[in-house]
Scaffold this motif. Structure first.
Motif, PDB file in Angstrom:
ATOM      1  N   ALA A 110      -2.862  -6.810  -4.710  1.00 37.41           N
ATOM      2  CA  ALA A 110      -2.808  -7.711  -5.863  1.00 37.41           C
ATOM      3  C   ALA A 110      -1.548  -8.565  -5.832  1.00 37.41           C
ATOM      4  O   ALA A 110      -1.587  -9.777  -6.110  1.00 37.41           O
ATOM      5  CB  ALA A 110      -2.866  -6.907  -7.158  1.00 37.41           C
ATOM      6  N   GLU A 111      -0.426  -7.980  -5.486  1.00 40.47           N
ATOM      7  CA  GLU A 111       0.840  -8.730  -5.450  1.00 40.47           C
ATOM      8  C   GLU A 111       0.811  -9.786  -4.355  1.00 40.47           C
ATOM      9  O   GLU A 111       1.203 -10.938  -4.573  1.00 40.47           O
ATOM     10  CB  GLU A 111       1.998  -7.758  -5.227  1.00 40.47           C
ATOM     11  N   LEU A 112       0.330  -9.421  -3.176  1.00 41.85           N
ATOM     12  CA  LEU A 112       0.293 -10.377  -2.072  1.00 41.85           C
ATOM     13  C   LEU A 112      -0.726 -11.489  -2.333  1.00 41.85           C
ATOM     14  O   LEU A 112      -0.492 -12.643  -1.980  1.00 41.85           O
ATOM     15  CB  LEU A 112      -0.049  -9.653  -0.767  1.00 41.85           C
ATOM     16  N   ALA A 113      -1.856 -11.146  -2.964  1.00 43.96           N
ATOM     17  CA  ALA A 113      -2.852 -12.170  -3.280  1.00 43.96           C
ATOM     18  C   ALA A 113      -2.269 -13.207  -4.228  1.00 43.96           C
ATOM     19  O   ALA A 113      -2.527 -14.409  -4.095  1.00 43.96           O
ATOM     20  CB  ALA A 113      -4.091 -11.518  -3.893  1.00 43.96           C
ATOM     21  N   ARG A 114      -1.469 -12.758  -5.196  1.00 43.31           N
ATOM     22  CA  ARG A 114      -0.825 -13.697  -6.133  1.00 43.31           C
ATOM     23  C   ARG A 114       0.123 -14.637  -5.402  1.00 43.31           C
ATOM     24  O   ARG A 114       0.271 -15.800  -5.756  1.00 43.31           O
ATOM     25  CB  ARG A 114      -0.068 -12.929  -7.212  1.00 43.31           C
ATOM     26  N   GLU A 115       0.795 -14.114  -4.364  1.00 47.85           N
ATOM     27  CA  GLU A 115       1.778 -14.909  -3.629  1.00 47.85           C
ATOM     28  C   GLU A 115       1.145 -15.718  -2.500  1.00 47.85           C
ATOM     29  O   GLU A 115       1.836 -16.477  -1.816  1.00 47.85           O
ATOM     30  CB  GLU A 115       2.859 -13.992  -3.066  1.00 47.85           C
ATOM     31  N   GLY A 116      -0.151 -15.524  -2.264  1.00 53.84           N
ATOM     32  CA  GLY A 116      -0.813 -16.257  -1.185  1.00 53.84           C
ATOM     33  C   GLY A 116      -0.462 -15.747   0.200  1.00 53.84           C
ATOM     34  O   GLY A 116      -0.591 -16.476   1.187  1.00 53.84           O
ATOM     35  N   GLN A 117      -0.041 -14.475   0.286  1.00 55.68           N
ATOM     36  CA  GLN A 117       0.298 -13.883   1.578  1.00 55.68           C
ATOM     37  C   GLN A 117      -0.818 -12.967   2.044  1.00 55.68           C
ATOM     38  O   GLN A 117      -1.645 -12.494   1.259  1.00 55.68           O
ATOM     39  CB  GLN A 117       1.589 -13.062   1.482  1.00 55.68           C
ATOM     40  N   GLY A 118      -0.824 -12.671   3.347  1.00 58.50           N
ATOM     41  CA  GLY A 118      -1.743 -11.709   3.921  1.00 58.50           C
ATOM     42  C   GLY A 118      -1.055 -10.375   4.125  1.00 58.50           C
ATOM     43  O   GLY A 118       0.125 -10.185   3.786  1.00 58.50           O
ATOM     44  N   LEU A 119      -1.789  -9.426   4.711  1.00 61.53           N
ATOM     45  CA  LEU A 119      -1.274  -8.070   4.917  1.00 61.53           C
ATOM     46  C   LEU A 119      -1.705  -7.570   6.291  1.00 61.53           C
ATOM     47  O   LEU A 119      -2.882  -7.613   6.646  1.00 61.53           O
ATOM     48  CB  LEU A 119      -1.811  -7.135   3.826  1.00 61.53           C
ATOM     49  N   LEU A 120      -0.726  -7.097   7.060  1.00 65.77           N
ATOM     50  CA  LEU A 120      -0.964  -6.444   8.347  1.00 65.77           C
ATOM     51  C   LEU A 120      -0.771  -4.946   8.139  1.00 65.77           C
ATOM     52  O   LEU A 120       0.298  -4.513   7.703  1.00 65.77           O
ATOM     53  CB  LEU A 120       0.016  -6.972   9.394  1.00 65.77           C
ATOM     54  N   VAL A 121      -1.804  -4.159   8.443  1.00 64.77           N
ATOM     55  CA  VAL A 121      -1.790  -2.718   8.207  1.00 64.77           C
ATOM     56  C   VAL A 121      -1.924  -1.971   9.531  1.00 64.77           C
ATOM     57  O   VAL A 121      -2.779  -2.299  10.360  1.00 64.77           O
ATOM     58  CB  VAL A 121      -2.936  -2.300   7.268  1.00 64.77           C
TER      59      VAL A 121
END
Length: 250
Positions: A87-98
Motif C-alpha cells: 500500500a505504501e509503495l503503491a501510493r508513492e508509485g514505486q515497485g517492489l522486488l521480493v
C-alpha cells in the motif's frame, strides 16, 4: 523453503493468472523485511530504492538473512506485513522486488501493487443459510477452484475457525449460489474472519453466482465439501542438556 517459496511452483512470472493471484495473496500475509537507507530517525524511515529498467523498486525479503545475503552484509531494515508495504509503495508509485535469487523472486511494478491493494479492499458478502430453500453439493468446478486455497487459509487461521463447509444454496426466489459456511468462530471475530476469506476469494477466478460467507449453525448436507482446520501441535520439548557438556557458542 519459506511459505512464499512453497507456493511459487511454477515461479510467479511463469505462472498463469490464477496462480499469480494466489502468490500475491500469500505475499500480502507474509512478514517482509524491507531494506532501509539507514537507521530510523525517530519514527521516520527511508526505504532503499533501486533504479531498474522497469522503474524504481524497493527491496524486501521474507527472511532477514536473505536480505543481508543480497546486500552483502548487515543492513538496516523494517519488518512489516506485505499488504502494508504494498500500500505504501503503491501510493508513492514505486515497485517492489521480493526475494531476488530465490524461487519466490517477484518483480512487481506500481500497477501490480495497486491491483493488489484493490483486491485487499474486498468486503465480504455475508449471509446465513437459514432462509435457503435447500442446500446441496457444490458444483465440481467450484470444488476444484476453492478446495486448496480455502484449506490453506484455514491452516493460517488455526484457533480462530474449526471447519468450513462449501455448499450450493437455492433460495426461495429460485436463484442459487455457493456459500462458504464457517463453524467454531467466536462472534467477536466473525467480521475479521469473514474479511480474511473475502480477500482470499477476491484473488480467485469468479464462480458463477458468486460466493457468500456465513456463520450458520444449520446442518449441512452430507454432500457438502467439509474442510477441517489442522490441529495445533505443541512444540517438542527440548532434550535436557548435560550439565557437564561444554558451552555452546553462537
Amino acid at each position: 523453503m519459506t511459505p512464499l517459496d512453497e507456493i511459487c511452483h511454477p515461479p510467479f512470472h511463469e505462472a498463469d493468472a490464477a496462480a499469480r493471484a494466489r502468490i500475491l495473496s500469500r505475499l500480502a500475509d507474509t512478514e517482509l523485511f524491507a531494506a532501509l537507507t539507514g537507521e530510523p530517525t525517530g519514527n521516520q524511515v527511508e526505504l532503499q530504492s533501486f533504479d531498474l529498467p522497469e522503474g524504481k523498486f524497493a527491496l524486501a525479503c521474507d527472511r532477514e538473512e536473505r536480505l543481508a545475503g543480497f546486500i552483502g552484509g548487515p543492513v538496516a531494515h523494517l519488518a512489516l506485513p506485505g499488504r502494508v508495504l504494498a500500500a505504501e509503495l503503491a501510493r508513492e508509485g514505486q515497485g517492489l522486488l521480493v526475494n531476488p535469487g530465490h524461487v519466490s523472486q517477484l518483480l512487481l511494478d506500481a500497477g501490480m501493487l495497486r491491483w493488489l491493494v484493490e483486491a485487499l479492499a474486498a468486503r465480504p458478502s455475508q449471509t446465513g443459510t437459514e432462509a435457503a430453500r435447500s442446500l446441496s453439493a457444490p458444483r465440481p468446478e467450484a470444488v476444484m477452484l476453492l478446495a486448496e486455497p480455502v484449506a490453506q487459509r484455514l491452516g493460517d487461521m488455526a484457533g480462530l475457525v474449526e471447519r468450513a463447509g462449501l455448499v450450493l444454496a437455492e433460495w426461495p426466489d429460485g436463484c442459487s449460489n455457493h456459500a462458504l459456511i464457517l463453524r467454531g468462530v467466536d462472534p467477536a471475530h466473525e467480521g475479521a474472519v469473514a474479511k480474511a476469506f473475502a480477500e482470499l476469494l477476491a484473488f480467485l477466478p469468479q464462480v458463477p453466482g458468486g460466493i457468500d460467507i456465513g456463520f450458520s449453525t444449520r446442518d449441512l448436507p452430507a454432500s457438502a465439501l467439509i474442510l477441517e482446520v489442522p490441529a495445533l501441535t505443541a512444540p517438542a520439548e527440548p532434550a535436557p542438556r548435560d550439565p557437564n557438556a561444554p558451552p555452546r557458542l553462537r
